[in-house]
Write a protein that holds these residues in place. Sequence first.
Motif, PDB file in Angstrom:
ATOM      1  N   LYS A   1       0.875  -1.162  -0.253  1.00 54.61           N
ATOM      2  CA  LYS A   1      -0.110   0.004   0.254  1.00 54.61           C
ATOM      3  C   LYS A   1       0.973   1.228  -0.390  1.00 54.61           C
ATOM      4  CE  LYS A   1      -2.630  -1.485   3.597  1.00 54.61           C
ATOM      5  NZ  LYS A   1      -3.778  -1.347   4.863  1.00 54.61           N
ATOM      6  N   PHE A   2       2.437   0.912   0.491  1.00 52.91           N
ATOM      7  CA  PHE A   2       2.859   1.919   1.367  1.00 52.91           C
ATOM      8  C   PHE A   2       3.060   2.409  -0.173  1.00 52.91           C
ATOM      9  CE2 PHE A   2       7.432   3.950   1.154  1.00 52.91           C
ATOM     10  CZ  PHE A   2       7.341   4.936   1.762  1.00 52.91           C
ATOM     11  N   ARG A   3       3.785   1.567  -0.840  1.00 57.55           N
ATOM     12  CA  ARG A   3       4.753   1.439  -2.648  1.00 57.55           C
ATOM     13  C   ARG A   3       4.303   1.787  -3.951  1.00 57.55           C
ATOM     14  NH1 ARG A   3       7.634  -4.118  -5.277  1.00 57.55           N
ATOM     15  NH2 ARG A   3       8.675  -2.255  -7.453  1.00 57.55           N
ATOM     16  N   TYR A   4       2.527   1.472  -3.707  1.00 62.02           N
ATOM     17  CA  TYR A   4       1.796   1.452  -4.912  1.00 62.02           C
ATOM     18  C   TYR A   4       0.543   2.702  -4.747  1.00 62.02           C
ATOM     19  CZ  TYR A   4       3.740  -2.960  -6.769  1.00 62.02           C
ATOM     20  OH  TYR A   4       4.979  -3.601  -7.173  1.00 62.02           O
ATOM     21  N   ILE A   5       0.297   2.837  -3.792  1.00 60.33           N
ATOM     22  CA  ILE A   5      -1.052   4.258  -3.131  1.00 60.33           C
ATOM     23  C   ILE A   5       0.095   5.363  -2.662  1.00 60.33           C
ATOM     24  CG2 ILE A   5      -2.564   4.593  -2.084  1.00 60.33           C
ATOM     25  CD1 ILE A   5      -3.779   1.207  -1.894  1.00 60.33           C
ATOM     26  N   THR A   6       0.437   5.430  -1.252  1.00 55.97           N
ATOM     27  CA  THR A   6       1.083   6.095  -0.660  1.00 55.97           C
ATOM     28  C   THR A   6       2.402   7.402  -1.359  1.00 55.97           C
ATOM     29  OG1 THR A   6       0.547   5.217   1.269  1.00 55.97           O
ATOM     30  CG2 THR A   6       1.741   6.902   1.348  1.00 55.97           C
ATOM     31  N   LEU A   7       3.172   6.365  -1.140  1.00 53.59           N
ATOM     32  CA  LEU A   7       4.448   7.197  -2.317  1.00 53.59           C
ATOM     33  C   LEU A   7       4.053   7.400  -3.987  1.00 53.59           C
ATOM     34  CD1 LEU A   7       7.437   8.066  -1.908  1.00 53.59           C
ATOM     35  CD2 LEU A   7       7.900   5.417  -3.148  1.00 53.59           C
ATOM     36  N   PRO A   8       3.858   7.109  -4.979  1.00 48.11           N
ATOM     37  CA  PRO A   8       3.628   7.741  -5.871  1.00 48.11           C
ATOM     38  C   PRO A   8       2.569   9.045  -6.089  1.00 48.11           C
ATOM     39  CG  PRO A   8       3.337   5.557  -5.910  1.00 48.11           C
ATOM     40  CD  PRO A   8       3.029   5.686  -4.660  1.00 48.11           C
ATOM     41  N   HIS A   9       1.414   9.061  -4.953  1.00 47.12           N
ATOM     42  CA  HIS A   9       0.327  10.218  -4.171  1.00 47.12           C
ATOM     43  C   HIS A   9       1.372  11.493  -3.886  1.00 47.12           C
ATOM     44  CE1 HIS A   9      -3.652  11.730  -3.961  1.00 47.12           C
ATOM     45  NE2 HIS A   9      -2.789  12.550  -3.018  1.00 47.12           N
ATOM     46  N   ILE A  10       2.348  11.068  -3.370  1.00 50.87           N
ATOM     47  CA  ILE A  10       3.042  11.926  -2.347  1.00 50.87           C
ATOM     48  C   ILE A  10       4.193  12.197  -3.475  1.00 50.87           C
ATOM     49  CG2 ILE A  10       4.853  12.481  -1.033  1.00 50.87           C
ATOM     50  CD1 ILE A  10       3.165  10.565   1.535  1.00 50.87           C
TER      51      ILE A  10
END
Length: 427
Positions: free
Chosen positions: A327-336
């Motif tokens: 979730k961090f790799r594919y959702i949070t980080l790209p959004h940030i």
Amino acid sequence: MSDGHRSRHNPKLAMVLSIIFAGLGQLYNRRWIKGIIFIVAEIAFIVTLGSFVNEGIWGLRTLGTIPGEHHSIFLLIFGLISLIILGFTIALYVYNMIDAKKDAERIVRGEEKRSFIEAISHAWDKGFPYVFVTPGLIMLLFIAVLPLLFTIALAFTDYNLYNTPPRKLLNWVGFENFKNMVTLKVWKDTFFSVFAWTLVWTAIATTLQIALGLILALLVNDPRIKFKRFIRTFLILPWAVPAFVTILIFAAMFNDKFGTINRDLLSMINIAIPWLQDPFWTKTALIMIQTWLGFPFVFALFTGILQSVSKEWYEAADVDGGTRMQKFRYITLPHIMYATAPLLIMQYAGNFNNFNIIYLFNNGGPAVRGQSAGGTDILISWVYKLTFELNQYNMAAAISLILGLIVMGFAFFQFRRTRAFKEEGNI
């Protein structure tokens, strides 16, 4: 205008007349008031500024011919101002030519001639943005562009401690300063040493402050964390204190003899680190201080971005069996990264030219034998020393030019590759 006159009216002739003397094309088009305005403007320029521009271009080309009487620096500045004035004049002259040709083409097409009031109203409707932008543009040219041009020009002269106007005249030396920077040992060793440390400093210090800000933002954003407001306020406090105050406090804390870090903390385990005497430890201290100074801004930035990430995305990931790391790799980080990439790039560019911390902490020290730069000097602080301590103005200007090109190139390349830049206007 009659049909016979329209058929004989020649747009090219109108443009040629405007080239010969501004306003003649407008008179040919029977735009009497506009033509008189252009004619008066050109005569006024010739009478009031013609001599100044002519002498300025001469001074820029020669930098003076009589030592003690001609001051090369003044001639250089006047020459650059002349170039700016000449640029404005050429732009208005080109506008005069285009205007005359377009007016003539409208006459040939038989379009109705506007009255003077209608012409003024039309010009205001079309050109009012330029009217409001022009004063700011003029100020920008003389406040920002002129000093920049002056610095660039100095990089191609022999202006140094031993060749200073008005006692001596400056000379144009082409790319000799840049050649000496990478060929003469006295300059080469220092330049490559400082340049390498500048890159290391920028990469490590900026990456650490971004990483620490991201980790803290993720932890505080976790729903299991309580007292979020208090924690966020506490973590942003270092940002509230002026940076120069924090740097001076840290300089005292890291002092080898009476600093609290050696005296009160490390003394308990019988260790004394030469923070201000050994370049390695000084660099380590600088990186730690910059991480402390830089992470609150990044933390606040990421905290705000994380609030905008839809919870539905995480719920969908939970349904698909996504792990916390996925979730961090594919959702949070790209959004940030999508939302903050330009600002993060500015963090790297800012630290590349971060003069304050280098100068205030230890003035770029400790000293290095055989070099004009200290052990922790970055390019910008070395430029300061070359300018105000060693009076090597030409080399300082050359390094400044290299510095500017590196930052501009890096920022432009990164901005072009960011998704936010590519999709600008399509959101």
